[in-house]
Design a protein around this motif. Sequence first.
Motif, short mmCIF file in Angstrom:
data_model
loop_
_atom_site.label_atom_id
_atom_site.label_comp_id
_atom_site.label_asym_id
_atom_site.label_seq_id
_atom_site.Cartn_x
_atom_site.Cartn_y
_atom_site.Cartn_z
N GLY A 50 0.84 -1.18 0.00
CA GLY A 50 0.00 0.00 0.00
C GLY A 50 0.88 1.24 0.00
O GLY A 50 2.04 1.18 0.39
N VAL A 51 0.34 2.36 -0.46
CA VAL A 51 1.06 3.63 -0.44
C VAL A 51 0.21 4.66 0.29
O VAL A 51 -1.02 4.57 0.29
CB VAL A 51 1.43 4.12 -1.85
N SER A 52 0.88 5.61 0.91
CA SER A 52 0.15 6.62 1.65
C SER A 52 0.95 7.91 1.73
O SER A 52 2.18 7.90 1.66
CB SER A 52 -0.13 6.11 3.06
N THR A 53 0.24 9.00 1.90
CA THR A 53 0.86 10.29 2.17
C THR A 53 -0.02 11.03 3.16
O THR A 53 -1.22 10.78 3.25
CB THR A 53 1.07 11.09 0.87
N ARG A 66 -1.65 12.67 -6.49
CA ARG A 66 -0.55 12.70 -7.45
C ARG A 66 0.68 11.99 -6.89
O ARG A 66 1.30 11.17 -7.56
CB ARG A 66 -0.19 14.13 -7.82
N ILE A 67 1.00 12.26 -5.63
CA ILE A 67 2.15 11.63 -5.00
C ILE A 67 1.93 10.12 -4.87
O ILE A 67 2.83 9.32 -5.13
CB ILE A 67 2.46 12.29 -3.65
N LYS A 68 0.71 9.72 -4.52
CA LYS A 68 0.43 8.28 -4.43
C LYS A 68 0.54 7.60 -5.80
O LYS A 68 1.03 6.47 -5.89
CB LYS A 68 -0.95 8.05 -3.81
N ARG A 69 0.10 8.29 -6.85
CA ARG A 69 0.26 7.73 -8.20
C ARG A 69 1.73 7.56 -8.55
O ARG A 69 2.14 6.54 -9.12
CB ARG A 69 -0.40 8.65 -9.24
N LEU A 70 2.55 8.55 -8.20
CA LEU A 70 3.99 8.45 -8.47
C LEU A 70 4.61 7.30 -7.69
O LEU A 70 5.45 6.56 -8.23
CB LEU A 70 4.69 9.77 -8.10
N LEU A 71 4.22 7.13 -6.43
CA LEU A 71 4.75 6.03 -5.62
C LEU A 71 4.36 4.67 -6.20
O LEU A 71 5.20 3.77 -6.29
CB LEU A 71 4.24 6.14 -4.18
N ARG A 72 3.09 4.53 -6.57
CA ARG A 72 2.64 3.25 -7.14
C ARG A 72 3.35 2.93 -8.44
O ARG A 72 3.75 1.79 -8.69
CB ARG A 72 1.12 3.27 -7.36
N ILE A 97 6.94 10.98 3.38
CA ILE A 97 6.97 11.72 4.65
C ILE A 97 7.47 13.15 4.52
O ILE A 97 7.55 13.86 5.52
CB ILE A 97 7.82 10.96 5.69
N SER A 98 7.78 13.61 3.33
CA SER A 98 8.25 14.98 3.15
C SER A 98 7.07 15.95 3.10
O SER A 98 5.93 15.55 2.85
CB SER A 98 9.06 15.10 1.87
N LYS A 99 7.34 17.22 3.32
CA LYS A 99 6.29 18.24 3.22
C LYS A 99 6.30 18.92 1.87
O LYS A 99 5.43 19.72 1.56
CB LYS A 99 6.48 19.28 4.32
N ASP A 100 7.31 18.62 1.06
CA ASP A 100 7.45 19.25 -0.26
C ASP A 100 6.95 18.32 -1.35
O ASP A 100 7.00 17.10 -1.22
CB ASP A 100 8.92 19.59 -0.53
N GLY A 101 6.49 18.91 -2.44
CA GLY A 101 6.08 18.14 -3.59
C GLY A 101 7.28 17.48 -4.25
O GLY A 101 8.42 17.67 -3.83
N THR A 102 7.05 16.72 -5.30
CA THR A 102 8.14 15.99 -5.92
C THR A 102 7.83 15.72 -7.38
O THR A 102 6.76 16.04 -7.87
CB THR A 102 8.38 14.66 -5.17
N ASP A 103 8.81 15.13 -8.07
CA ASP A 103 8.62 14.68 -9.44
C ASP A 103 8.96 13.19 -9.53
O ASP A 103 9.48 12.62 -8.58
CB ASP A 103 9.47 15.50 -10.41
N PHE A 104 8.67 12.60 -10.67
CA PHE A 104 8.82 11.15 -10.79
C PHE A 104 10.28 10.71 -10.68
O PHE A 104 10.57 9.68 -10.07
CB PHE A 104 8.23 10.65 -12.11
#
Length: 125
Positions: A50-53, A66-72, A97-104
């Motif tokens: 599972g993935v979570s944010t 969006r972050i969960k899609r990137l993780l999956r 666990i970061s507070k900042d957005g990210t890219d793939f």
Amino acid sequence: MSFSYPKKEKLKSQKLIDRLFSEGKSISSFPLRMVYLKTDFEDHTQFKTGVSTSKRNFKNAVDRNRIKRLLRESYRLNKAVYFNNISESYALMILYISKDGTDFESVDIKMKQLLDTFSKKVSQN
């Protein structure tokens, strides 16, 4: 192991998730953290993931999704490389666990580090 992430490999059982967080072990590769627990599944799958944010860190559902899609996607592409030689069954939860957005690209690099650390820890036991 294929590059798919079918429904039977998704971690959905609330009882198992509770047990995972209470009894599981944790490894980190900032901004990712993985909690894992060795267990047996009735449907004989090797991994359930599972993935979570955090809602605290990302107020907008659009950002969390969006972050969960990137993780999956990163997990789906890298799992075959790291999990081919593991014979036990594990329940995994990958947390952002970061507070900042990210890219793939950055998620993919950290996911590789995280899965590499996990496979080394598991093969030691």
